[in-house]
Design an enzyme around this catalytic site. Structure first.
Site, PDB file in Angstrom:
ATOM      1  N   ASP A 119       0.842  -1.197   0.000  1.00 27.45           N
ATOM      2  CA  ASP A 119       0.000   0.000   0.000  1.00 27.45           C
ATOM      3  C   ASP A 119       0.877   1.247   0.000  1.00 27.45           C
ATOM      4  O   ASP A 119       1.557   1.543   0.981  1.00 27.45           O
ATOM      5  CB  ASP A 119      -0.906  -0.008   1.225  1.00 27.45           C
ATOM      6  N   ASP A 323      -1.863   6.071  -6.257  1.00 26.55           N
ATOM      7  CA  ASP A 323      -2.197   5.121  -5.202  1.00 26.55           C
ATOM      8  C   ASP A 323      -2.245   3.705  -5.763  1.00 26.55           C
ATOM      9  O   ASP A 323      -2.825   3.470  -6.820  1.00 26.55           O
ATOM     10  CB  ASP A 323      -3.548   5.499  -4.590  1.00 26.55           C
TER      11      ASP A 323
END
Length: 443
Positions: A119, A323
């Site tokens: 992440d 992201d």
């Protein structure tokens, strides 16, 4: 959690580092250690230890299910901008509600194989631990009592006392425990711990992570998480000079059984010639990788977008981030509407909807679909059709693979998601404050 959130973990990729010492996870394709240049493999590909879901589902349905969880993540990312900086050793549940890629790592001595969500918008690391009450049985758990280098962090450590949700005795002694909300119906607790983290042939001693020991509700995912953000608890911060604040990845298309890509940690082996755009930093949320998106083109037309809808604003959190955990690119409503309308104008309809996608058309027209170009400061990214279109499982429809961000009070953030990043080398250089993007076939 409802079934769609469980399916949000289906499109995962594993990073093959080394053979496993954990018998709970089989290793169909053991490979020799290769330093900090790691291969990326589709979770249901030839070398994955995971079995395909039953009943079988098409890849486009998997994407649609994953994309249904995007609004929750984008809302969370938007809300982060209003928060003060903090060192949180256990991630909030919303961070990982869409875990699309996993890093194959080892924790402990001897190393135990763990699959941790990769992440880029989160710092903290955590893993499910043995005897966890309520944890999923579908993933291997870390066994602290079998590691000779494991140690819980004491409540007196500043990292513990600075975090909300801790549950320490009034005298300040004992292990640092945390109770945190997760999703809409879950709460999980964890112990802040330290142990050896192994990535390939790189060994990182005394790595701080949360050892999850209890979960209530149905929202908790089976994987742990490894944060690649920029905060004090992230991989980059905890490794210091080992990786010099630099990493890159190339995400392969998930449609092929044999495709693989790579994650490169550290400055060695990174592309020497790559176009870059400045990496911006929001002091209110230093973990996010902000870039300066200054415009969007559809075909040869510059989409009319008010500059303030794209402008970076640290106070409000507005701007654009790259992201790894969001599935399809999300623009704030006015930006998406303007881009979509221009796309429709240049491509004859009729148009229909499919899940999160509101601009679908006959697949026979996709070869004449206009090219979408994202204009960053100093860098133009012309998206190949495979990065801007997605096809229905029957192949009869092609859809614009983008959508509007949730329309709420925090809807100020544009998110460049992983579907638009596939078959691109994305370089993050935090020391020189730059993001590089280059075309690369990731197989």
């Amino acid at each position: 959690m409802e079934h769609s959130s469980i399916l949000a973990t289906l499109l995962l990729f594993t990073i093959c580092l080394s053979t496993s010492s954990n018998a709970a996870i089989r290793d169909p394709c053991p490979v020799p250690k290769t330093g900090s240049d790691l291969s990326v493999i589709h979770i249901y590909g030839k070398c994955s230890p995971f079995n395909p879901p039953k009943p079988a589902t098409s890849w486009v349905n998997t994407v649609l299910n994953m994309a249904s969880s995007d609004p929750e993540r984008v809302t969370y990312l938007s809300s982060l901008a209003a928060q003060k900086p903090t060192s949180v050793p256990v991630a909030s549940g919303q961070v990982i509600s869409t875990g699309n890629y996993v890093v194959r790592a080892k924790i402990g001595t001897p190393g135990q194989l763990m699959f941790m969500v990769m992440d880029t918008s989160n710092d903290a690391a955590w893993v499910p631990c043995t005897a966890c009450n309520g944890c999923s049985s579908t993933a291997a758990a870390f066994a602290p009592n079998t590691s000779t280098t494991y140690g819980p962090v004491d409540c007196s450590v500043p990292d513990c006392t600075a975090v909300s949700g801790l549950a320490c005795p009034t005298d300040g002694s004992g292990n640092c425990q945390f109770t945190r909300p997760y999703g809409g119906d879950s709460i999980f607790s964890a112990t802040l711990s330290r142990d050896t983290l192994t990535l390939g042939n790189d060994t990182i001693p005394s790595y701080a992570f949360g050892c999850v020991n209890a979960v209530t509700g149905g929202s908790a995912p089976p994987q742990g998480l490894l944060g690649l953000g920029r905060g004090s608890m992230s991989l980059l911060s905890q490794t210091g000079s080992l990786y010099s604040g630099v990493f890159s990845y190339c995400l392969p298309s998930f449609k092929s059984y044999y495709f693989s890509g790579s994650l490169k940690l550290g400055p060695l082996g990174q592309p020497k010639s790559i176009k870059t755009t400045p990496l911006l930093k929001n002091p209110h949320r230093p973990s996010l990788y902000y870039v300066n998106l200054i415009g969007i083109s559809v075909g040869r037309v510059n989409v009319p977008i008010a500059p303030e809808l794209l402008a970076f604003n640290p106070s409000s959190g507005a701007g654009t981030v790259i992201d790894s955990g969001t599935v399809i690119t999300r623009f704030v409503q006015p930006v998406y509407n303007a881009t979509r309308d221009e796309f429709r104008k240049q491509l004859a309809g009729p148009f229909s909807t499919l899940g999160a996608f509101d601009t679908c058309f006959a697949a026979t027209n996709d070869e004449v679909a206009p090219v979408i170009t994202l204009h960053f400061e100093g860098l133009d990214l012309k998206l190949p059709l495979e990065n801007s279109l997605i096809h229905s499982s029957s192949g009869s429809l092609a859809c614009l693979a983008m959508a509007a961000a949730p329309n709420n009070v925090n809807s100020v953030l544009n998110v460049i998601a992983n579907l638009q990043q596939q078959n691109l080398r994305i370089l993050f250089d935090t020391v020189n404050s730059r993001v590089g993007i280059a075309r690369e076939v990731c197989n």
